[in-house]
Design an enzyme around this catalytic site. Sequence first.
Site, mmCIF file in Angstrom:
data_model
loop_
_atom_site.group_PDB
_atom_site.id
_atom_site.type_symbol
_atom_site.label_atom_id
_atom_site.label_comp_id
_atom_site.label_asym_id
_atom_site.label_seq_id
_atom_site.Cartn_x
_atom_site.Cartn_y
_atom_site.Cartn_z
ATOM 1 N N LYS A 176 -3.823 10.969 42.417
ATOM 2 C CA LYS A 176 -2.878 9.598 42.352
ATOM 3 C C LYS A 176 -2.355 9.703 43.992
ATOM 4 C CE LYS A 176 0.918 8.088 40.330
ATOM 5 N NZ LYS A 176 1.376 7.788 40.919
ATOM 6 N N ASN A 177 -1.287 10.869 43.970
ATOM 7 C CA ASN A 177 -0.286 11.036 45.106
ATOM 8 C C ASN A 177 -1.433 11.357 46.574
ATOM 9 O OD1 ASN A 177 0.888 9.259 43.337
ATOM 10 N ND2 ASN A 177 2.640 11.579 43.230
ATOM 11 N N ARG A 187 3.701 0.975 44.081
ATOM 12 C CA ARG A 187 4.870 1.273 45.887
ATOM 13 C C ARG A 187 3.740 1.578 46.800
ATOM 14 N NH1 ARG A 187 9.156 1.882 45.334
ATOM 15 N NH2 ARG A 187 10.167 2.984 47.165
ATOM 16 N N CYS A 236 7.753 3.340 39.384
ATOM 17 C CA CYS A 236 8.455 3.052 38.367
ATOM 18 C C CYS A 236 9.809 3.392 38.724
ATOM 19 C CB CYS A 236 8.087 5.088 37.943
ATOM 20 S SG CYS A 236 6.349 4.853 37.190
ATOM 21 N N ASP A 268 8.046 15.235 39.882
ATOM 22 C CA ASP A 268 7.237 14.650 38.322
ATOM 23 C C ASP A 268 6.629 15.698 37.091
ATOM 24 O OD1 ASP A 268 6.697 12.797 40.438
ATOM 25 O OD2 ASP A 268 6.246 14.238 41.491
ATOM 26 N N VAL A 281 15.538 14.990 43.865
ATOM 27 C CA VAL A 281 15.215 14.094 44.399
ATOM 28 C C VAL A 281 15.139 12.398 44.489
ATOM 29 C CG1 VAL A 281 12.356 12.842 44.611
ATOM 30 C CG2 VAL A 281 12.909 15.488 44.736
HETATM 31 N N1 EPU Z 1 13.950 7.199 49.704
HETATM 32 C C1 EPU Z 1 14.942 6.386 50.006
HETATM 33 N N2 EPU Z 1 14.654 5.880 51.461
HETATM 34 C C2 EPU Z 1 13.257 5.276 51.587
HETATM 35 C C3 EPU Z 1 12.590 6.583 50.961
HETATM 36 C C4 EPU Z 1 12.741 7.152 50.187
HETATM 37 O O1 EPU Z 1 15.666 6.524 49.794
HETATM 38 O O2 EPU Z 1 12.920 5.056 52.350
HETATM 39 C C5 EPU Z 1 14.381 7.916 48.252
HETATM 40 C C6 EPU Z 1 13.886 8.014 47.714
HETATM 41 O O3 EPU Z 1 14.749 6.750 46.927
HETATM 42 C C7 EPU Z 1 13.856 8.737 46.065
HETATM 43 C C8 EPU Z 1 13.621 9.846 47.708
HETATM 44 O O4 EPU Z 1 14.273 9.435 49.028
HETATM 45 O O5 EPU Z 1 15.596 8.895 45.557
HETATM 46 C C9 EPU Z 1 12.208 10.839 47.611
HETATM 47 O O6 EPU Z 1 11.800 9.523 48.269
HETATM 48 P P1 EPU Z 1 9.961 10.013 48.265
HETATM 49 O O7 EPU Z 1 9.253 8.913 49.470
HETATM 50 O O8 EPU Z 1 9.806 11.069 48.847
HETATM 51 O O9 EPU Z 1 9.107 9.292 47.323
HETATM 52 P P2 EPU Z 1 7.706 8.574 47.314
HETATM 53 O O10 EPU Z 1 6.773 8.554 48.242
HETATM 54 O O11 EPU Z 1 8.234 7.155 47.460
HETATM 55 C C10 EPU Z 1 6.269 9.981 46.008
HETATM 56 C C11 EPU Z 1 5.408 9.868 44.409
HETATM 57 C C12 EPU Z 1 6.256 10.376 43.679
HETATM 58 C C13 EPU Z 1 6.885 11.934 43.752
HETATM 59 C C14 EPU Z 1 7.584 11.769 44.838
HETATM 60 C C15 EPU Z 1 8.531 12.517 45.154
HETATM 61 C C16 EPU Z 1 3.504 8.161 45.292
HETATM 62 C C17 EPU Z 1 2.610 7.107 45.263
HETATM 63 N N3 EPU Z 1 5.397 8.646 44.573
HETATM 64 O O12 EPU Z 1 7.190 8.545 45.691
HETATM 65 O O13 EPU Z 1 5.344 10.248 42.520
HETATM 66 O O14 EPU Z 1 7.705 11.298 42.946
HETATM 67 O O15 EPU Z 1 6.602 11.260 46.249
HETATM 68 O O16 EPU Z 1 7.383 13.954 45.072
HETATM 69 O O17 EPU Z 1 2.930 9.481 45.961
HETATM 70 C C18 EPU Z 1 5.137 9.898 40.867
HETATM 71 O O18 EPU Z 1 3.220 10.499 40.666
HETATM 72 O O19 EPU Z 1 4.979 9.355 39.088
HETATM 73 C C19 EPU Z 1 5.594 9.528 41.102
HETATM 74 C C20 EPU Z 1 6.677 8.824 41.077
#
Ligand code: EPU
Length: 438
Positions: free
Chosen positions: A22-23, A96, A120, A310, A332
Amino acid sequence: MSLIRIEGGKPLKGRVDLKGAKNLVTKAMVAALLGETPSTLLDVPHISDVDVVERLLNLHGVTITHDPKTGDMTLDPSNVEQARIVDIDAHAGSSRIPILFCGPLLHRLGEAFIPGLGGCEIGDRPVDFHFDVLRQFGAVIEKLPTGTRLSAPDGLVAAKINLPYPSVGATEQVLLSATTAKGLTELRGAAIEPEIIDLIAILQKMGAIISVDTDRVIRIEGVKQLKGYTHKALFDRNEAASWAAAALATKGDIFVGGAKQIEMMTFLNTYRKVGGEFEIEPAGIRFYHPGSELQPVVIETDVHPGFMTDWQQPLVVALTQAQGLSIVHETVYENRFGFTEALVKMGAQIQIYRECLGGNPCRFGQRNFNHSAVISGPTPLRGADIRVPDLRGGFSHVVAALAAEGTSNVSNVQLISRGYERFIDKLQDLGADFQIEG
Ligand code: EPU
């Protein structure tokens, strides 16, 4: 389908097969916007997050075909156009991924409109890194009550970027913006998850020049044009870990077709420490309960190559059955233990703490976030009425209900189909005892 009644206490046994992650696939679909010719993505799962991205791409003129059975998807971006704000806005709160449309749309059209984001509720999930990055590439950003408008009439230019935290999404934002920006972009503090490396592989197929150096440095030499790609998506290691945890929690035995060792090494080490057995085969990985007592573990979630956030939620259910105290320090997301309330209702002994219970430096340590858990086991679980709170937490709730003695009514189950393909069918294939109630 939103409510299922589960009769627990029966081990899950059998085989499930994975498709692409998915990611990764949702980002690979966005990358197709950058190509001058059509792209083909293989192994795309039929999940609602993919549907949302498909609809948003459609609104921007991309023609898509998706065979849900084989997972073959073609994306033709020959007629990319600005979508109507009112149509985009209908998707506010659903995902997102729209934030990643910014770079490609700015390249193609010089402007973009992004709806309010969803995903989420596992923390605040700000997008400040994304907007900082886009500003450094030269985008002008205007926040509106309905969403965000961006423009870059003269195109994007390369930048030297230093991320304050190796964010997966912000790293993808840089990759998708920099490949056709003018000049050499240097990204420090990049996330290096396998899904990101797979996205880089896709961009390279399209004509990009990207090097991944040591110490989280990625360099991207901007090119003028990209073409379409053909790519088989990386398998979904989060789904693989989820079924692995389900096998452990229900004293079961599950062969996860398509799972691979290298991307799951950190998970496999922890699984082994808990006492879980696994056998790695060319076609997938068999995960099973050892038949003897499970052992407690100490886990700190982290960015790759650490233990993924995750993976934490499904494994916590299995840890309620381990002999002794397990500790999970979530570094995280600041708010990813909400799902444990339902487990406690079912008989688990879990204490949540604001303090960091671990040695890794953590951004939440001095703040008022419940981000550490102590799980005391083994505790028998009993059936309860529970509501799915988020994707991974929801999977954990279903697993807890399957492991518990007695009947559970699990509501809001449709949320799980955001990220798990054919979830209900797979439960059936594994011999779960349940009925769809509504
Ligand atoms: N963060 C910030 N500012 C930003 C972006 C992120 O403070 O502009 C913080 C977030 O709040 C969090 C941390 O940085 O505390 C990590 O966020 P990250 O950007 O790495 O996560 P994401 O890209 O929003 C993806 C996956 C998540 C997975 C995380 C970590 C997707 C669509 N989502 O999220 O997947 O947990 O990376 O590996 O790719 C899931 O599949 O259930 C899921 C939540």
